[in-house]
Structure formats: structure tokens, C-alpha cells
Design a protein around this motif. Sequence first.
Motif, mmCIF file in Angstrom:
data_model
loop_
_atom_site.group_PDB
_atom_site.id
_atom_site.type_symbol
_atom_site.label_atom_id
_atom_site.label_comp_id
_atom_site.label_asym_id
_atom_site.label_seq_id
_atom_site.Cartn_x
_atom_site.Cartn_y
_atom_site.Cartn_z
ATOM 1 N N ASP A 98 -5.989 5.319 -10.961
ATOM 2 C CA ASP A 98 -4.626 5.786 -10.848
ATOM 3 C C ASP A 98 -3.786 5.977 -12.023
ATOM 4 O OD1 ASP A 98 -4.860 5.973 -7.954
ATOM 5 O OD2 ASP A 98 -4.498 3.867 -7.755
ATOM 6 N N ARG A 99 -3.918 4.745 -12.760
ATOM 7 C CA ARG A 99 -3.213 4.685 -14.122
ATOM 8 C C ARG A 99 -3.559 5.729 -15.175
ATOM 9 N NH1 ARG A 99 -3.923 -0.695 -13.218
ATOM 10 N NH2 ARG A 99 -5.241 -0.801 -14.855
ATOM 11 N N TYR A 105 2.864 1.730 -3.491
ATOM 12 C CA TYR A 105 2.129 2.361 -4.543
ATOM 13 C C TYR A 105 1.628 3.734 -4.167
ATOM 14 C CZ TYR A 105 2.241 -2.156 -7.120
ATOM 15 O OH TYR A 105 2.799 -3.321 -7.806
ATOM 16 N N HIS A 106 1.298 4.124 -3.214
ATOM 17 C CA HIS A 106 0.529 5.325 -2.562
ATOM 18 C C HIS A 106 1.795 6.186 -2.921
ATOM 19 C CE1 HIS A 106 -2.070 7.870 -0.183
ATOM 20 N NE2 HIS A 106 -0.900 8.469 0.119
ATOM 21 N N THR A 166 4.938 6.110 -4.510
ATOM 22 C CA THR A 166 5.449 6.048 -5.575
ATOM 23 C C THR A 166 4.373 7.455 -6.258
ATOM 24 O OG1 THR A 166 6.335 4.135 -5.694
ATOM 25 C CG2 THR A 166 5.950 5.273 -7.838
ATOM 26 N N THR A 195 -5.747 4.799 -5.266
ATOM 27 C CA THR A 195 -4.661 4.464 -4.203
ATOM 28 C C THR A 195 -4.153 5.721 -3.437
ATOM 29 O OG1 THR A 195 -3.875 2.803 -5.600
ATOM 30 C CG2 THR A 195 -2.347 3.492 -3.860
ATOM 31 N N TYR A 226 -1.936 -2.160 -4.979
ATOM 32 C CA TYR A 226 -1.910 -2.091 -6.559
ATOM 33 C C TYR A 226 -2.219 -0.688 -7.050
ATOM 34 C CZ TYR A 226 -6.999 -3.027 -6.315
ATOM 35 O OH TYR A 226 -8.152 -2.871 -5.581
ATOM 36 N N LEU A 227 -2.064 -0.486 -8.195
ATOM 37 C CA LEU A 227 -2.346 0.701 -8.837
ATOM 38 C C LEU A 227 -3.730 0.411 -9.350
ATOM 39 C CD1 LEU A 227 0.651 2.318 -10.525
ATOM 40 C CD2 LEU A 227 -0.359 2.911 -8.479
ATOM 41 N N ASP A 287 0.670 -1.295 0.106
ATOM 42 C CA ASP A 287 -0.007 -0.060 -0.028
ATOM 43 C C ASP A 287 0.940 1.249 0.065
ATOM 44 O OD1 ASP A 287 -2.413 1.425 0.269
ATOM 45 O OD2 ASP A 287 -1.642 1.832 2.114
#
Length: 138
Positions: free
Chosen positions: A105-106, A71-72, A74, A91, A100-101, A68
Motif C-alpha cells: 500500500d505504501r 486505512y482502507h 483513506t 489493504t 494497517y497499511l 480496517d
Amino acid sequence: APDVIVRLVDAKDFVSALAAALGDSTASAFINQTNPRCTTRSRADERGHLLRADIFIVVDRGTDIFLDCAYHETLHALGLMNHADDIPWTTLNQRRSVGYLSVYDRAMLQMLYDQKIRAGMSRFDVQMLLPQIIQGLD
């Protein structure tokens, strides 16, 4: 390209790692205000270009927290600076814990890094481009 420094630390070393990177008073004030389990400090120049991001992630609190945070934080380092606690599927929502993203997010990263978007653009200019950019998302 911005430098990204990732510091993987045990929980007992989190405060000292922040203090070493940010200074004692800045780290203490930040910890007292937010009580973080991980964090990112990003620096940008006057034009809004990212210069450096320092990510601090606690590694000894279990896989779920590690993923968590990874990803957060990053996402923050890549330029999505704000939290989005009113959006349940990202996220960047601090009340959500995922490793995960999300599709959202993507998509946000794709929009942010679209070649048509440049640092210093007005909100209006970006809003005018968004329909075209969104149609081109994967």
C-alpha cells in the motif's frame, strides 16, 4: 489540495449520514448494491485532480473494523480508487481485514504521488516511468 472530510458515525446513523451527504436516492441505491460498513466518495475534476473525498466510517463495531475501514477508505481518498481482491497483501483487498497499511500500500501511494506522475498521462507513459520510480522507492 483536495479536501478530505471524515465522518465517524455509529452504525445506526450510517444510512442517514450517507443520505445527508449524497441524497436519499443515491445513498439508497449505493447501500442496496454494496451493503457497505464504510465508504468513500471521491470527486475529481476533468483533469483527474482530486477535489474532495468524503469518508464514512462506522465507529461502534469494534477496533478491528474501525482500523480496517480507516486505512482502507483513506487509501481511496488519497487516490487509490479500485479494490484489489486478487492481491492478498493489500489493504484494498476487501476479503482481507487489517488495521494497517501494508508495504505494498505504501509503495502504491509513493508511486502515485511521485512527481514524475501527472494526471492525464497515458498508460504507456506511466509504464515507461515505472522502473525508474520503483528503483527510487524507500
